[in-house]
Design an enzyme around this catalytic site. Structure first.
Site, PDB file in Angstrom:
ATOM      1  N   HIS A  42      78.382 -19.457   0.570  1.00  0.00           N
ATOM      2  CA  HIS A  42      78.034 -18.423  -0.431  1.00  0.00           C
ATOM      3  C   HIS A  42      76.786 -17.647   0.026  1.00  0.00           C
ATOM      4  CE1 HIS A  42      78.570 -17.403  -4.970  1.00  0.00           C
ATOM      5  NE2 HIS A  42      78.080 -16.354  -4.311  1.00  0.00           N
ATOM      6  N   ALA A  58      84.488 -13.176  -3.400  1.00  0.00           N
ATOM      7  CA  ALA A  58      84.293 -12.929  -4.833  1.00  0.00           C
ATOM      8  C   ALA A  58      83.703 -14.164  -5.518  1.00  0.00           C
ATOM      9  CB  ALA A  58      85.625 -12.517  -5.438  1.00  0.00           C
ATOM     10  N   ARG A  59      84.568 -15.016  -6.017  1.00  0.00           N
ATOM     11  CA  ARG A  59      84.175 -16.295  -6.587  1.00  0.00           C
ATOM     12  C   ARG A  59      85.295 -17.273  -6.258  1.00  0.00           C
ATOM     13  NH1 ARG A  59      79.659 -14.672  -6.969  1.00  0.00           N
ATOM     14  NH2 ARG A  59      78.367 -14.533  -8.842  1.00  0.00           N
ATOM     15  N   ILE A 104      81.387  -2.911  -4.034  1.00  0.00           N
ATOM     16  CA  ILE A 104      81.514  -3.727  -2.816  1.00  0.00           C
ATOM     17  C   ILE A 104      82.864  -3.477  -2.147  1.00  0.00           C
ATOM     18  CG2 ILE A 104      81.593  -6.079  -1.900  1.00  0.00           C
ATOM     19  CD1 ILE A 104      79.592  -6.852  -4.160  1.00  0.00           C
ATOM     20  N   GLU A 145      81.924 -25.469  -5.657  1.00  0.00           N
ATOM     21  CA  GLU A 145      80.778 -25.181  -4.787  1.00  0.00           C
ATOM     22  C   GLU A 145      79.655 -26.136  -5.140  1.00  0.00           C
ATOM     23  OE1 GLU A 145      79.305 -21.158  -4.637  1.00  0.00           O
ATOM     24  OE2 GLU A 145      81.295 -20.394  -4.144  1.00  0.00           O
ATOM     25  N   GLY A 182      85.419  -2.021  -6.765  1.00  0.00           N
ATOM     26  CA  GLY A 182      84.096  -1.613  -7.263  1.00  0.00           C
ATOM     27  C   GLY A 182      83.245  -1.216  -6.070  1.00  0.00           C
TER      28      GLY A 182
HETATM   29  C1  DGY Z   1      76.241 -12.407  -6.673  1.00  0.00           C
HETATM   30  O1  DGY Z   1      75.217 -11.718  -6.725  1.00  0.00           O
HETATM   31  O2  DGY Z   1      77.019 -12.481  -7.617  1.00  0.00           O
HETATM   32  C2  DGY Z   1      76.492 -13.141  -5.400  1.00  0.00           C
HETATM   33  O3  DGY Z   1      77.547 -13.996  -5.471  1.00  0.00           O
HETATM   34  C3  DGY Z   1      75.244 -13.840  -4.885  1.00  0.00           C
HETATM   35  O4  DGY Z   1      74.391 -12.858  -4.450  1.00  0.00           O
END
Ligand code: DGY
Length: 331
Positions: free
Chosen positions: A287, A238-239, A159, A268, A157
């Site tokens: 994060h 990402a996550r 990013i 987290e 995407g």
């Molecule tokens: C998001 O925006 O999803 C990031 O993880 C925090 O800015």
């Protein structure tokens, strides 16, 4: 009593970033230090018409049931895995998020972490600070080269593409995975779309940029880590749950991969006693992908625009569930 709509902001944001929000609404702000929706906000749930959430707040059907007057949710993040978007859509509630404004900040931090872990910057800097510099050495603090190496970007995407754009400056070959081909980006960024298995096997650096969904939860587990080169590095922007944490600990301990840089973890915050902190080849940041002054302010302004649009019955500038405008909903 004021006729302005009641809005809950689950955690404080600087007033200057909120623009006209406090004039146009009755704003109730939750505390900074409570994860999720604080008990102080409970008395307001039934009356609230707008909700501005953080990525640490869980918005599910049970909460929505307690908010019968809610007309818009605005998430202060691009990721919306904290929100049951389908439940919002069923109730006709548009959900806003903040894409675009944080792309560069997150791509920049990806490179900061990638370079830091590839060159062992944190260990070398700590050694210098602790008086362990000693004589200049030809063989201490050796890291990995970048030029000519392969960067694998999982999720292409905005990013992922911004990360690829920066890779050109480092003379790297770029592979990517994505649900759909991105022919324009392929051409301009000289990136090649490959299956995940190929990307993992061929990349010297694997950088994760997918949203967290049921399909990406645990995407990088034992089998995927074992496919990577023993000299390769993993970067997760990402996550946390996209990576199986236990499998990653095993991979790093047993040398299936050379190292990892993680801006996101599962859980987290990662508790201070977690084994990941005790591995020398891991760099963990809390994060902070979007954490620049300008970016966090732009995110706030966009979140406010989304919220006000929803309250005024306009289409949200950045809406996650546009289908909410296409169907008629009963509550
Ligand atoms: C998001 O925006 O999803 C990031 O993880 C925090 O800015």
């Amino acid at each position: 009593m004021s006729d302005k709509p009641l809005v809950l902001l689950t955690h404080p944001l600087p007033r200057a970033w909120l623009g006209p929000l406090s004039e146009r609404t009755r704003l109730v702000v939750g505390p900074a230090d409570v994860a999720g929706l604080a008990p102080e906000l409970e008395p307001y749930l039934a009356q609230a018409e707008g909700l501005l959430t953080w990525l640490t707040d869980r918005v599910d059907a049970a909460l929505l049931d307690r908010m019968p007057r809610l007309r818009v949710i605005s998430n202060y993040a691009v990721g919306v895995d904290n929100i049951d978007v389908a439940a919002c859509t069923r109730r006709g509630i548009p959900v806003g998020h903040t894409p675009g404004v944080l792309t560069d900040a997150v791509a920049d931090l990806t490179w900061a972490l990638l370079l830091a872990v590839a060159r062992g910057i944190f260990t070398a800097a700590e050694d210098a600070r602790q008086g362990r510099w000693g004589l200049w050495s030809a063989t201490r603090w050796l890291g990995a080269d970048l030029a000519g190496r392969t960067l694998g970007i999982v999720g292409f995407g905005a990013i992922g593409q911004a990360v690829a754009r920066r890779a050109r400056g480092f003379d790297m070959r770029v592979l990517y995975t994505s649900r759909t081909p991105k022919p324009h980006a392929e051409m301009t960024l000289a990136a090649r779309r490959v299956p995940l298995e190929t990307l993992l096997a061929e990349s010297d650096f694997v950088s994760l940029h997918v949203p967290l969904t049921p399909a990406t939860r645990g995407l990088i587990g034992e089998a995927q880590l074992r496919r990577m080169k023993p000299t390769a590095y993993l970067v997760n922007m990402a996550r946390g749950p996209v990576v199986d944490t236990d499998a990653l600990v095993q991979a790093l301990r047993q040398g299936w991969i050379a190292g990892a840089a993680l801006d996101v973890t599962d859980p987290e915050p990662l508790p201070p006693t977690h084994p990941l902190y005790h591995l020398p080849n891991v760099l963990i940041t809390p994060h902070i992908g979007s954490a620049t002054h300008g970016t966090r302010e732009r995110m706030a302004r966009l979140a406010v625009e989304n919220l006000l649009a929803g309250l005024e019955g306009r289409r949200l500038p950045r809406v996650v569930n546009p289908e909410v405008y296409e169907v008629h909903h009963g509550r």
